[in-house]
Design a protein around this motif. Structure first.
Motif, PDB file in Angstrom:
ATOM      1  N   UNK A  49       9.327  63.246  38.030  1.00  0.00           N
ATOM      2  CA  UNK A  49       9.908  62.740  36.827  1.00  0.00           C
ATOM      3  C   UNK A  49      11.123  63.514  36.622  1.00  0.00           C
ATOM      4  N   UNK A  50      11.125  65.041  37.013  1.00  0.00           N
ATOM      5  CA  UNK A  50      12.350  65.760  36.867  1.00  0.00           C
ATOM      6  C   UNK A  50      13.547  65.470  37.838  1.00  0.00           C
ATOM      7  N   UNK A  51      12.892  64.819  39.159  1.00  0.00           N
ATOM      8  CA  UNK A  51      13.791  64.014  39.964  1.00  0.00           C
ATOM      9  C   UNK A  51      14.464  63.056  39.602  1.00  0.00           C
ATOM     10  N   UNK A  52      13.558  62.140  39.132  1.00  0.00           N
ATOM     11  CA  UNK A  52      14.148  60.974  38.743  1.00  0.00           C
ATOM     12  C   UNK A  52      15.200  60.970  37.446  1.00  0.00           C
ATOM     13  N   UNK A 110      16.972  63.679  36.761  1.00  0.00           N
ATOM     14  CA  UNK A 110      18.176  64.159  37.274  1.00  0.00           C
ATOM     15  C   UNK A 110      19.015  63.105  37.909  1.00  0.00           C
ATOM     16  N   UNK A 111      18.396  62.172  38.684  1.00  0.00           N
ATOM     17  CA  UNK A 111      18.923  61.066  39.379  1.00  0.00           C
ATOM     18  C   UNK A 111      19.611  59.930  38.298  1.00  0.00           C
ATOM     19  N   UNK A 112      18.867  59.932  37.245  1.00  0.00           N
ATOM     20  CA  UNK A 112      19.181  58.808  36.143  1.00  0.00           C
ATOM     21  C   UNK A 112      20.479  59.392  35.522  1.00  0.00           C
ATOM     22  N   UNK A 113      20.371  60.641  35.106  1.00  0.00           N
ATOM     23  CA  UNK A 113      21.448  61.157  34.451  1.00  0.00           C
ATOM     24  C   UNK A 113      22.661  61.354  35.667  1.00  0.00           C
ATOM     25  N   UNK A 114      22.594  61.700  36.849  1.00  0.00           N
ATOM     26  CA  UNK A 114      23.741  61.515  37.871  1.00  0.00           C
ATOM     27  C   UNK A 114      24.321  60.313  37.892  1.00  0.00           C
ATOM     28  N   UNK A 115      23.671  59.150  37.801  1.00  0.00           N
ATOM     29  CA  UNK A 115      24.339  57.885  38.104  1.00  0.00           C
ATOM     30  C   UNK A 115      24.793  57.318  36.841  1.00  0.00           C
ATOM     31  N   UNK A 116      24.465  57.890  35.407  1.00  0.00           N
ATOM     32  CA  UNK A 116      24.843  57.323  34.355  1.00  0.00           C
ATOM     33  C   UNK A 116      26.166  57.175  33.983  1.00  0.00           C
ATOM     34  N   UNK A 117      26.859  56.316  33.527  1.00  0.00           N
ATOM     35  CA  UNK A 117      28.071  55.744  33.317  1.00  0.00           C
ATOM     36  C   UNK A 117      28.425  56.276  31.960  1.00  0.00           C
ATOM     37  N   UNK A 118      27.785  56.676  31.160  1.00  0.00           N
ATOM     38  CA  UNK A 118      28.122  56.774  29.777  1.00  0.00           C
ATOM     39  C   UNK A 118      27.253  57.832  28.962  1.00  0.00           C
ATOM     40  N   UNK A 119      27.663  58.409  27.985  1.00  0.00           N
ATOM     41  CA  UNK A 119      26.885  59.498  27.079  1.00  0.00           C
ATOM     42  C   UNK A 119      25.632  58.854  26.777  1.00  0.00           C
ATOM     43  N   UNK A 120      25.506  57.684  26.227  1.00  0.00           N
ATOM     44  CA  UNK A 120      24.268  56.955  25.882  1.00  0.00           C
ATOM     45  C   UNK A 120      23.219  56.827  26.799  1.00  0.00           C
ATOM     46  N   UNK A 121      23.569  56.801  28.062  1.00  0.00           N
ATOM     47  CA  UNK A 121      22.626  56.509  29.370  1.00  0.00           C
ATOM     48  C   UNK A 121      22.412  57.877  29.671  1.00  0.00           C
ATOM     49  N   UNK A 122      23.108  58.685  29.591  1.00  0.00           N
ATOM     50  CA  UNK A 122      22.788  60.088  29.817  1.00  0.00           C
ATOM     51  C   UNK A 122      21.670  60.546  28.856  1.00  0.00           C
ATOM     52  N   UNK A 123      21.624  60.480  27.558  1.00  0.00           N
ATOM     53  CA  UNK A 123      20.622  60.769  26.595  1.00  0.00           C
ATOM     54  C   UNK A 123      19.528  59.998  26.819  1.00  0.00           C
ATOM     55  N   UNK A 124      19.816  58.678  26.990  1.00  0.00           N
ATOM     56  CA  UNK A 124      18.455  58.137  26.957  1.00  0.00           C
ATOM     57  C   UNK A 124      17.496  58.430  28.120  1.00  0.00           C
ATOM     58  N   UNK A 125      17.772  58.947  29.423  1.00  0.00           N
ATOM     59  CA  UNK A 125      17.440  59.323  30.341  1.00  0.00           C
ATOM     60  C   UNK A 125      16.856  60.630  30.051  1.00  0.00           C
ATOM     61  N   UNK A 126      17.586  61.674  29.280  1.00  0.00           N
ATOM     62  CA  UNK A 126      16.674  62.792  29.041  1.00  0.00           C
ATOM     63  C   UNK A 126      15.856  62.493  28.127  1.00  0.00           C
ATOM     64  N   UNK A 127      16.022  61.524  26.989  1.00  0.00           N
ATOM     65  CA  UNK A 127      14.696  61.337  26.079  1.00  0.00           C
ATOM     66  C   UNK A 127      13.637  60.710  26.575  1.00  0.00           C
ATOM     67  N   UNK A 128      14.008  60.093  27.668  1.00  0.00           N
ATOM     68  CA  UNK A 128      12.729  59.088  28.305  1.00  0.00           C
ATOM     69  C   UNK A 128      11.874  60.284  29.126  1.00  0.00           C
TER      70      UNK A 128
END
Length: 692
Positions: free
Chosen positions: A10-13, A15-33
């Motif tokens: 989960x942590x790796x996923x 980190x990966x989702x955050x790394x490939x996020x193209x905007x702030x919303x995607x970063x925060x959504x990955x963190x919340x998930x």
């Protein structure tokens, strides 16, 4: 909480989702998930950013104005919307967050209005959300202040240190994602940021560039491989991989980059001492601000201890299964949810029930199979239904099965506990006792036959001996008279032994019938005394009887109860030296526990006690005293005659009357034997009736 390996993924996923996020919303959504997947009890998450990215942008009152970047609320999910600016948390909280110290509140209602960490407006806003406990962690990268992450629960929740550490780690990843666009195509900056974020993680974290050259080596890796980061950075990672694993590891890295995802699995590593050890590894790609892969991160956990435990557990399970399968008893076990967890081959053979159709199935399904079979007795289903849900007592018994031949099964059942003391289920064991019972019946019949056949000639020998001693056959000399007395004495002993054996066999076979009536206690004691008066007189032993007045009548088999008292009196006389004393007492006990015993008694009852000043009994002999053929060590040494059956018979007769028998004794200071006779009708309406 999830499995540790799942957590790593989960942590790796995340980190990966955050790394490939193209905007702030995607970063925060990955963190919340990631947070909600890890901790389903979380009810609300708020990500807030400072109006400026600098930590010194405060007004004169040391207040930072926050902008809510995203909100997730279980009551309104899946909303993830921005909010207006408001003052969220102020005061000394800013100092603690700046130092990387999270704020943890387990009971919001217990904080005061003047608490420097939470201002009144913040308290009101949190209370409106119904939050009871919360944790706040900083969004911070290289001392650059970005904002904060608030994670809250509407129920009381004690945040553990590991849980808080996880939230901080996710916040660090989110912060890294938020500033990633500033790094642009700078691969070195991406790798350095990832290395900094994982430097203090408790397990090995290594990053490489796309050519598999090590670019970072955290503190845990330094300890495990016994090398420094300086020695490893710049070297190919293959120096840490055994030759037979290198091709596989290279393929993992290539697939992670090509498929743009995290991979996990078990592999091996090698340290500088050439020691190979197993690891669990997660590998995922690192990207720059444009999404181009610039390296690979590997997170590994030393699996040696885990595999050792697995091996030990498997060995223990194999041993357990071998013992279970080789047991002559049919065994079935249920867990706490009344599911069958184990059944051995003998169980399948006994009852012709396929164990593979039973294991992991419920009690109800097993009962249904039993009731569908006419050859299986109802007793089997009744035993299981009665005791599977009983989490306290052990039980035992027997029942018959009528298949091609009659079979007798003896069973027992007991709760099962783990080493920790936690109850894990209930065990049932069934043993085929058909042959054993047949042998017992043959033994009982044989003993009864032989005893009866011996009684006839012995009765004749005793009768004719008495006639000769009485002079009915003419005068005899003194020497002959002494010989005849020896014959009579030993004949009486042999008859008594045979009668004892007959009583024991009748009791074991369940053939002993009590012929009860109402009798006076005094009458029973007097008749028992007649059998020992001659012996006590010969040994000059003092005999005293104390019977409480107005005792109610007792409903007993007169012959058997006199035999009980006489046996105890005979023992008291036999093991008391000349000049000693024997006391008989009888009194009523209505509703109070007896000080002489902790045995559970049926009250009201008549208590009869026989006390002597004899040789006493050693503590180690007390628990075995009422066992058949058992004789105490000091009795054997003093060569006192006896068979070891008398007290066993006493116990059986007393228990057949519903009473209990016990003893108190001290070596060299005498003994006290007690037994009870429960009263019918409460013991208060038995003063009339036929006495003995």
């Amino acid at each position: 909480m999830p499995d540790p390996y799942d957590l790593i993924e989960q942590l790796a996923n995340a980190a990966h989702r955050i790394a490939v996020s193209t905007d702030t919303t995607a970063v925060l959504q990955a963190t919340f998930d990631a947070i909600t997947n890890y901790a389903p009890q979380i009810d609300c998450i708020v990500a807030a950013g400072a109006e400026s990215a600098k930590s010194d942008t405060t007004d004169a009152d040391h207040v930072i104005h926050w902008t809510v970047s995203a909100v997730w609320d279980r009551q309104t999910e899946p909303a993830l919307a921005s909010g207006s600016a408001f003052d969220l948390l102020q005061g000394s909280l800013l100092d603690s967050l700046a130092r990387g110290e999270p704020l943890v509140i387990t009971a919001l209602a217990e904080t005061t209005n003047d608490d420097p960490k939470i201002d009144e407006d913040t308290r009101r806003r949190l209370a409106e959300k119904g939050l009871v406990s919360l944790v706040v962690v900083a969004l911070n990268v290289h001392d650059q202040w970005l904002g904060l992450l608030l994670i809250g629960c509407r129920q009381p929740h004690s945040f553990e240190a590991s849980e808080i550490r996880l939230y901080q780690l996710l916040a660090d990843q989110a912060a890294l994602g938020l500033v990633r666009h500033r790094l642009a195509q700078n691969a070195a900056a991406v790798i350095k940021a990832a290395a900094d974020m994982f430097h203090d993680v408790g397990d090995c974290m290594i990053t490489t560039d796309l050519n598999r050259i090590i670019t970072s080596f955290n503190a845990a890796a330094e300890i495990r491989y016994d090398v420094t980061a300086t020695q490893m950075i710049g070297k190919p990672i293959s120096v840490l991989i055994p030759p037979h694993c290198r091709a596989e590891n290279e393929l993992w890295s290539q697939l992670a980059v090509q498929q743009n995802r995290a991979l996990r699995g078990e592999t091996e590593r090698i340290d500088k001492h050439r020691q190979i050890f197993p690891v669990y590894m997660v590998v995922w790609p690192l990207h720059n601000g444009t999404g181009r892969p610039v390296g690979v991160a590997e997170f590994t956990i030393d699996n040696s201890a885990h595999l050792h435990i697995q091996t030990v557990l498997q060995d223990e399970r194999d041993l357990y299964e071998a013992i279970l399968e080789s047991s002559p008893e049919a065994i079935v076990m249920f867990n706490m949810t009344q599911q069958v967890t184990a059944a051995n081959l003998q169980f399948e053979s006994f009852f012709q029930l396929s164990r593979y159709k039973l294991v992991q199935h419920t009690l109800d399904e097993l009962i249904q199979q039993i009731r569908q079979r006419e050859d299986l007795p109802a007793d089997l289903a009744n035993i299981l239904l009665t005791f599977v849900g009983d989490m306290y007592q052990s039980a035992a018994g027997d029942f018959e099965m009528l298949t091609n031949v009659r079979r007798v099964l003896v069973w027992y059942s007991t709760p099962v506990y783990a080493n920790s003391g936690v109850q894990v289920g209930r065990l049932f064991a069934f043993r085929d006792a058909t042959q054993e019972r047949a042998v017992d019946h043959m033994k009982t019949d044989f003993v009864s036959l032989v005893s009866h056949e011996l009684n006839t000639p012995l009765t004749s020998i005793r009768g004719f001996t008495d006639l000769i001693l009485d002079g009915d056959a003419g005068g005899i000399s003194g020497t002959v008279r002494e010989y005849l007395k020896v014959i009579k004495f030993n004949t009486d002993r042999l008859i008594a032994l045979i009668n004892d054996v007959l009583d024991i066999t009748r009791i074991e076979a369940g053939r002993l019938v009590l012929h009860r009536d109402l009798y006076e206690v005094q009458s029973l004691i007097d008749k028992a005394l007649l059998s020992v008066l001659a012996v006590t007189s010969t040994h000059q032993q003092q005999l005293q009887v104390t019977v409480a007045p107005d005792l109610p009548l007792v409903w007993v088999d007169q012959h058997r109860m006199i035999q009980v008292i006489a046996n105890l009196l005979g023992n008291a006389s036999k093991y008391t030296n000349s000049g000693g004393s024997i006391t008989v007492e009888a009194r009523m006990v209505i509703d109070s526990p007896l000080p002489e015993t902790s045995t559970v008694l049926l009250l009201p009852a008549i208590l009869i006690g026989i006390h002597d000043t004899g040789i006493g009994i050693a503590p180690k002999d007390l628990s075995l005293l009422f066992t058949r053929f058992y004789r105490a060590e000091q009795v054997t040494l003093q060569q006192v005659a006896g068979t070891g059956l008398g007290l066993a018979i006493v116990k059986s007769f007393v228990e057949l009357h519903g009473g209990q028998v016990w003893v108190q004794s001290e070596l060299g200071l005498g003994s006290s034997f007690y037994f009870t006779i429960p009263l019918v009708g409460g013991g208060h309406d038995l003063h009339s009736g036929r006495g003995g």
